[in-house]
Write a protein that holds these residues in place. Structure first.
Motif, PDB file in Angstrom:
ATOM      1  N   GLU A  12      68.851  39.698  75.976  1.00 36.82           N
ATOM      2  CA  GLU A  12      67.524  40.268  75.722  1.00 36.82           C
ATOM      3  C   GLU A  12      66.459  39.612  76.607  1.00 36.82           C
ATOM      4  O   GLU A  12      65.556  40.286  77.094  1.00 36.82           O
ATOM      5  N   THR A  13      66.573  38.305  76.804  1.00 36.07           N
ATOM      6  CA  THR A  13      65.615  37.601  77.662  1.00 36.07           C
ATOM      7  C   THR A  13      65.669  38.142  79.081  1.00 36.07           C
ATOM      8  O   THR A  13      64.647  38.437  79.692  1.00 36.07           O
ATOM      9  N   PHE A  14      66.878  38.273  79.637  1.00 34.31           N
ATOM     10  CA  PHE A  14      66.996  38.807  80.988  1.00 34.31           C
ATOM     11  C   PHE A  14      66.543  40.262  81.045  1.00 34.31           C
ATOM     12  O   PHE A  14      65.878  40.669  81.996  1.00 34.31           O
ATOM     13  N   ARG A  73      66.875  34.520  88.262  1.00 39.07           N
ATOM     14  CA  ARG A  73      65.844  35.540  88.433  1.00 39.07           C
ATOM     15  C   ARG A  73      64.542  34.824  88.787  1.00 39.07           C
ATOM     16  O   ARG A  73      64.075  33.968  88.049  1.00 39.07           O
ATOM     17  N   ILE A  74      63.977  35.146  89.918  1.00 38.77           N
ATOM     18  CA  ILE A  74      62.697  34.598  90.341  1.00 38.77           C
ATOM     19  C   ILE A  74      61.649  35.704  90.163  1.00 38.77           C
ATOM     20  O   ILE A  74      61.795  36.787  90.725  1.00 38.77           O
ATOM     21  N   GLY A  75      60.640  35.416  89.382  1.00 36.67           N
ATOM     22  CA  GLY A  75      59.558  36.370  89.171  1.00 36.67           C
ATOM     23  C   GLY A  75      58.273  35.814  89.753  1.00 36.67           C
ATOM     24  O   GLY A  75      58.102  34.607  89.868  1.00 36.67           O
ATOM     25  N   ILE A  98      74.473  21.900  91.695  1.00 38.81           N
ATOM     26  CA  ILE A  98      75.753  22.504  91.320  1.00 38.81           C
ATOM     27  C   ILE A  98      76.342  23.213  92.546  1.00 38.81           C
ATOM     28  O   ILE A  98      76.308  24.433  92.655  1.00 38.81           O
ATOM     29  N   PRO A  99      76.907  22.430  93.464  1.00 40.70           N
ATOM     30  CA  PRO A  99      77.306  22.965  94.773  1.00 40.70           C
ATOM     31  C   PRO A  99      78.413  24.017  94.748  1.00 40.70           C
ATOM     32  O   PRO A  99      78.479  24.838  95.652  1.00 40.70           O
ATOM     33  N   ASN A 100      79.237  24.035  93.741  1.00 43.99           N
ATOM     34  CA  ASN A 100      80.356  24.979  93.719  1.00 43.99           C
ATOM     35  C   ASN A 100      80.105  26.197  92.855  1.00 43.99           C
ATOM     36  O   ASN A 100      81.024  26.958  92.576  1.00 43.99           O
ATOM     37  N   VAL A 101      78.863  26.390  92.451  1.00 41.99           N
ATOM     38  CA  VAL A 101      78.555  27.503  91.558  1.00 41.99           C
ATOM     39  C   VAL A 101      78.537  28.834  92.318  1.00 41.99           C
ATOM     40  O   VAL A 101      78.166  28.896  93.487  1.00 41.99           O
ATOM     41  N   ASN A 102      79.001  29.868  91.642  1.00 41.56           N
ATOM     42  CA  ASN A 102      78.925  31.229  92.145  1.00 41.56           C
ATOM     43  C   ASN A 102      77.603  31.796  91.615  1.00 41.56           C
ATOM     44  O   ASN A 102      77.478  32.052  90.427  1.00 41.56           O
ATOM     45  N   LEU A 103      76.619  31.969  92.492  1.00 42.61           N
ATOM     46  CA  LEU A 103      75.262  32.332  92.087  1.00 42.61           C
ATOM     47  C   LEU A 103      74.930  33.765  92.471  1.00 42.61           C
ATOM     48  O   LEU A 103      75.099  34.168  93.620  1.00 42.61           O
ATOM     49  N   VAL A 104      74.437  34.508  91.484  1.00 42.43           N
ATOM     50  CA  VAL A 104      73.870  35.837  91.724  1.00 42.43           C
ATOM     51  C   VAL A 104      72.380  35.696  91.458  1.00 42.43           C
ATOM     52  O   VAL A 104      71.983  35.118  90.454  1.00 42.43           O
ATOM     53  N   TRP A 105      71.569  36.188  92.373  1.00 44.42           N
ATOM     54  CA  TRP A 105      70.135  36.010  92.180  1.00 44.42           C
ATOM     55  C   TRP A 105      69.364  37.252  92.593  1.00 44.42           C
ATOM     56  O   TRP A 105      69.856  38.113  93.312  1.00 44.42           O
ATOM     57  N   GLY A 106      68.163  37.313  92.074  1.00 42.69           N
ATOM     58  CA  GLY A 106      67.271  38.410  92.402  1.00 42.69           C
ATOM     59  C   GLY A 106      65.838  37.981  92.173  1.00 42.69           C
ATOM     60  O   GLY A 106      65.581  36.898  91.653  1.00 42.69           O
ATOM     61  N   TYR A 107      64.912  38.821  92.570  1.00 38.92           N
ATOM     62  CA  TYR A 107      63.502  38.496  92.404  1.00 38.92           C
ATOM     63  C   TYR A 107      62.712  39.777  92.207  1.00 38.92           C
ATOM     64  O   TYR A 107      63.201  40.875  92.493  1.00 38.92           O
ATOM     65  N   GLY A 116      48.857  33.911  90.590  1.00 41.09           N
ATOM     66  CA  GLY A 116      49.273  32.681  91.266  1.00 41.09           C
ATOM     67  C   GLY A 116      50.459  31.981  90.636  1.00 41.09           C
ATOM     68  O   GLY A 116      50.799  30.872  91.019  1.00 41.09           O
ATOM     69  N   HIS A 117      51.111  32.631  89.683  1.00 40.01           N
ATOM     70  CA  HIS A 117      52.217  31.985  88.986  1.00 40.01           C
ATOM     71  C   HIS A 117      53.553  32.600  89.349  1.00 40.01           C
ATOM     72  O   HIS A 117      53.644  33.713  89.845  1.00 40.01           O
ATOM     73  N   CYS A 118      54.573  31.831  89.065  1.00 40.57           N
ATOM     74  CA  CYS A 118      55.961  32.195  89.364  1.00 40.57           C
ATOM     75  C   CYS A 118      56.792  31.853  88.131  1.00 40.57           C
ATOM     76  O   CYS A 118      56.415  30.999  87.328  1.00 40.57           O
ATOM     77  N   SER A 119      57.924  32.498  87.984  1.00 40.26           N
ATOM     78  CA  SER A 119      58.816  32.181  86.885  1.00 40.26           C
ATOM     79  C   SER A 119      60.249  32.104  87.383  1.00 40.26           C
ATOM     80  O   SER A 119      60.610  32.748  88.369  1.00 40.26           O
ATOM     81  N   ILE A 120      61.017  31.286  86.700  1.00 44.60           N
ATOM     82  CA  ILE A 120      62.449  31.174  86.988  1.00 44.60           C
ATOM     83  C   ILE A 120      63.194  31.312  85.677  1.00 44.60           C
ATOM     84  O   ILE A 120      62.860  30.670  84.681  1.00 44.60           O
ATOM     85  N   LEU A 121      64.183  32.188  85.671  1.00 43.40           N
ATOM     86  CA  LEU A 121      65.170  32.256  84.615  1.00 43.40           C
ATOM     87  C   LEU A 121      66.496  31.938  85.280  1.00 43.40           C
ATOM     88  O   LEU A 121      66.913  32.629  86.210  1.00 43.40           O
TER      89      LEU A 121
END
Length: 125
Positions: A12-14, A73-75, A98-107, A116-121
């Motif tokens: 729900e948060t995502f 998620r970068i907002g 966490i160098p071996n992590v499989n990362l999926v990202w978006g913004y 002027g603000h940013c968010s990270i989930l």
């Protein structure tokens, strides 16, 4: 809190913040949740200039041996788009911790953020 309820809250948060996200989908989130019984959800909302140092502090608490998948998620507020160098810095902090992590990202734009603000989930499993 039982695991199913925790997973529902994370999804729900995502869903709340990821309406205009590039790359991330529900299957990515479910994959991370299935990977680890106790996933870690890091939420940061701050001025754009403070995001990376705050993320570094949070990542210092992460056990790299227990992290194999992550969704980021970068907002950003409508008045200020996150620059390429800032995205690189965020990704570098995650990779260093966490160098071996499989990362999926978006913004994308987060209309709930003040100017002027940013968010990270960041969901780590």
């Amino acid at each position: 809190m039982n695991q199913i309820r925790m997973q529902q809250e994370i999804i729900e948060t995502f869903n709340q913040y990821c309406k205009n996200v590039i790359c991330i989908n529900l299957n990515d989130i479910k994959s991370v949740l299935q990977q680890n019984e106790h996933p870690l959800l890091i939420r940061i909302h701050d001025d754009v200039t403070n995001i990376t140092p705050r993320l570094q502090a949070e990542m210092a608490k992460v056990n790299p041996d227990k992290a194999s998948k992550a969704v980021l998620r970068i907002g950003y507020s409508a008045d200020v788009e996150v620059q390429y160098e800032q995205v690189q810095s965020i990704l570098r902090v995650i990779n260093d911790a966490i160098p071996n992590v499989n990362l999926v990202w978006g913004y994308g734009i987060d209309d709930k953020l003040p100017d002027g603000h940013c968010s990270i989930l960041l969901l780590i499993g």
